[in-house]
Every structure is written in C-alpha cells, then in structure tokens.
Design a protein around this motif. Structure first.
Motif, PDB file in Angstrom:
ATOM      1  N   TYR A 191       9.046   3.484   6.821  1.00  8.24           N
ATOM      2  CA  TYR A 191       7.730   3.949   7.269  1.00  8.24           C
ATOM      3  C   TYR A 191       6.719   2.823   7.124  1.00  8.24           C
ATOM      4  O   TYR A 191       6.938   1.861   6.388  1.00  8.24           O
ATOM      5  CB  TYR A 191       7.266   5.173   6.469  1.00  8.24           C
ATOM      6  N   ALA A 192       5.604   2.957   7.847  1.00  5.84           N
ATOM      7  CA  ALA A 192       4.510   1.989   7.773  1.00  5.84           C
ATOM      8  C   ALA A 192       3.255   2.704   7.292  1.00  5.84           C
ATOM      9  O   ALA A 192       3.117   3.917   7.458  1.00  5.84           O
ATOM     10  CB  ALA A 192       4.261   1.358   9.143  1.00  5.84           C
ATOM     11  N   ALA A 227      -9.454   8.736   1.699  1.00  5.35           N
ATOM     12  CA  ALA A 227      -9.486   9.462   0.422  1.00  5.35           C
ATOM     13  C   ALA A 227      -8.292  10.387   0.256  1.00  5.35           C
ATOM     14  O   ALA A 227      -7.890  10.696  -0.875  1.00  5.35           O
ATOM     15  CB  ALA A 227     -10.785  10.262   0.307  1.00  5.35           C
ATOM     16  N   ARG A 228      -7.686  10.827   1.347  1.00  3.33           N
ATOM     17  CA  ARG A 228      -6.549  11.741   1.274  1.00  3.33           C
ATOM     18  C   ARG A 228      -5.210  11.007   1.384  1.00  3.33           C
ATOM     19  O   ARG A 228      -4.159  11.652   1.423  1.00  3.33           O
ATOM     20  CB  ARG A 228      -6.666  12.814   2.363  1.00  3.33           C
ATOM     21  N   PHE A 229      -5.243   9.688   1.448  1.00  3.14           N
ATOM     22  CA  PHE A 229      -4.010   8.908   1.557  1.00  3.14           C
ATOM     23  C   PHE A 229      -3.961   7.851   0.450  1.00  3.14           C
ATOM     24  O   PHE A 229      -3.727   6.671   0.705  1.00  3.14           O
ATOM     25  CB  PHE A 229      -3.919   8.241   2.937  1.00  3.14           C
ATOM     26  N   GLY A 235       4.062   9.112  -1.497  1.00  2.00           N
ATOM     27  CA  GLY A 235       5.499   9.326  -1.602  1.00  2.00           C
ATOM     28  C   GLY A 235       5.946  10.613  -0.936  1.00  2.00           C
ATOM     29  O   GLY A 235       6.863  10.619  -0.098  1.00  2.00           O
ATOM     30  N   GLU A 236       5.309  11.715  -1.280  1.00  2.00           N
ATOM     31  CA  GLU A 236       5.693  13.008  -0.718  1.00  2.00           C
ATOM     32  C   GLU A 236       5.395  13.074   0.772  1.00  2.00           C
ATOM     33  O   GLU A 236       6.208  13.568   1.563  1.00  2.00           O
ATOM     34  CB  GLU A 236       4.953  14.128  -1.453  1.00  2.00           C
ATOM     35  N   LEU A 237       4.227  12.551   1.175  1.00  2.00           N
ATOM     36  CA  LEU A 237       3.888  12.548   2.600  1.00  2.00           C
ATOM     37  C   LEU A 237       4.892  11.725   3.406  1.00  2.00           C
ATOM     38  O   LEU A 237       5.319  12.131   4.497  1.00  2.00           O
ATOM     39  CB  LEU A 237       2.481  11.985   2.803  1.00  2.00           C
TER      40      LEU A 237
END
Length: 256
Positions: A191-192, A227-229, A235-237
């Motif tokens: 992933y990037a 703020a949400r990343f 990891g979970e996302l």
C-alpha cells in the motif's frame, strides 16, 4: 503566427469530430453525403477524411463510401475493460466505506496521469472532496503513486526521465531519489500513503488492483483529513484496504 496555427489545428480537430459523429446515426456515408450533413466545405471534408483514413479512424469501402475503422473496436474494448473494473469494484467500495466511514476512491491509469472514475463519499462533516474525472500525476498522492509503484524498472526510469516533479501541495514529493524510495516501500508494504500531496491537510491510503495477468490496472484508496490518518490508525485501515483490493482483484481473475 503560432496562435494562428494553434487555432487552425483546434478547428480541424473539432471538424474531424463532427465528421466522426455523423456515423452515430449512419453505418456508412459517401463524401457528398458528409458534406451535406456537416455543412463543411467539400475540400475540407476530403482532406480530413484522408487523414482519418490514414490513422485508421475511418475505412473506405469498395463503392467509395466511408465507415468507422476497426480502430474504434480496439478503443471500445479498452473502455469496456476499464468500466468492468468499476462495475466489479462498486459493491466492495461501498462495503469498505461503510466499515471504516471514510471516502473511497477508484482510479485508473491514463498515460502519465491517473483519473478518478468512482468514489463513495462518507457522511462525516469534515471530509476531502474528490471529483470523478479528476486527473492527477502519477507521482503525487497515494492512489496515483500505487500504480507507478508497480511499473517495471524500465518504465519507471523512462518516466522519471521525462517528468518534472511539480509541487501541488506542501507535501508533494519533488525529489526523484525520495520518490524511488517511497515507491519501493509501497511495493514492499502492499500500500501507499500520502499526506498533503494533492490537497492541503488531506491524507490517503491506497492499494493496487490487479487483473488476471498480474498487472496493476487500477488503484483504490481511502481519503480524508490528516487528523484521521495518524500512525496509530494506519495499520488497521491499511489491512482492510488491502483485503478489499485483493477481493476486487480476485474477481478480475488475479491468482497471485
């Protein structure tokens, strides 16, 4: 002189488009019929038909009439294949959006750019808006870059030779050495990630979608405010995103 040439070429392109659009309602047309239907002078129609025939956009039959060339079958097949990715991906995108409550985007490669062809928006009041049809350079942003990460070394080096890394937002990568390193990490991780590369204060996670031949034909991403990343969330996302990308890839025949 330069401006005149540009205007002249644009006019020729638009008139050629008008001629091709006549075939939407007619299987074949003669030169006089095309002149009558288009209102374009006969000499111009004759000249444009010669160019269109040479490029394969039209073919001339034995009776002298014209019809669309077989080149359109190739383009049509390409468009159909790309739309298939969208159709397969839609249900998975909605499921992922509902699971993580973040916007989900789908992109396809288009030359040295990526084009956004589908999105599933979140209901959160603070979000990142991405327009379907938007184009972005392959080096900028997680989703375009995940495609670039799966190019061959030869393709990548040729790309880096011809492209200029222009800053779009404060986080855009503009150093080719750093870009190579980030691409290698994306391949290794599956992933990037990007922060403030295409939009200020926005972040994205992206994973590749592979076809039956193992080629990265599309990219899927989660996007939202920085703020949400943050690191604790990634990891979970990333795992959920990769699982979704793999599910879409499997439906496209991917066996890897």
């Amino acid at each position: 002189m330069v401006s005149y040439v540009v205007v002249s070429k644009n006019k020729t392109v638009m008139r050629s488009k008008e001629l091709l659009e006549l075939f939407l309602a007619h299987a074949s047309l003669t030169l006089p019929e095309m002149v009558r239907l288009s209102g374009i002078p006969k000499s111009s129609v004759h000249r444009m038909l010669g160019s269109l025939e040479e490029m394969g956009f039209v073919e001339r039959s034995a009776d002298g009439s014209y019809r669309l060339g077989l080149l359109f079958l190739q383009y049509g097949q390409l468009v159909a294949e790309r739309l298939d990715v969208r159709q397969v991906a839609r249900s998975y995108m909605m499921r992922l959006r509902d699971e993580v409550d973040e916007a989900v985007n789908l992109i396809l490669p288009d030359g040295d750019c990526a084009i956004y062809i589908e999105k599933m928006e979140t209901d959160k009041p603070v979000r990142v808006y991405t327009r379907i049809g938007r184009r972005a350079p392959l080096y900028a942003g997680a989703c375009p870059r995940i495609l670039l990460a799966h190019w061959s070394e030869e393709q990548l080096e040729a790309y880096l030779q011809r492209v200029e890394l222009v800053p779009i937002a404060r986080g855009t990568l503009t150093d080719k050495g750093e870009l190579r390193q980030v691409l290698a990490e994306a391949r290794a991780n599956g992933y990037a990630i990007s922060h403030s590369e295409l939009e200020e204060y926005s972040s994205a996670l992206a994973a590749p979608i592979f076809d039956h031949a193992g080629c990265a034909v599309a990219g899927i991403s989660l996007a939202g405010p920085e703020a949400r990343f943050q690191q604790d969330d990634l990891g979970e996302l990333a795992e959920k995103l990769k699982r979704t990308a793999l599910s879409i890839s499997r439906e496209l025949g991917y066996q890897g």
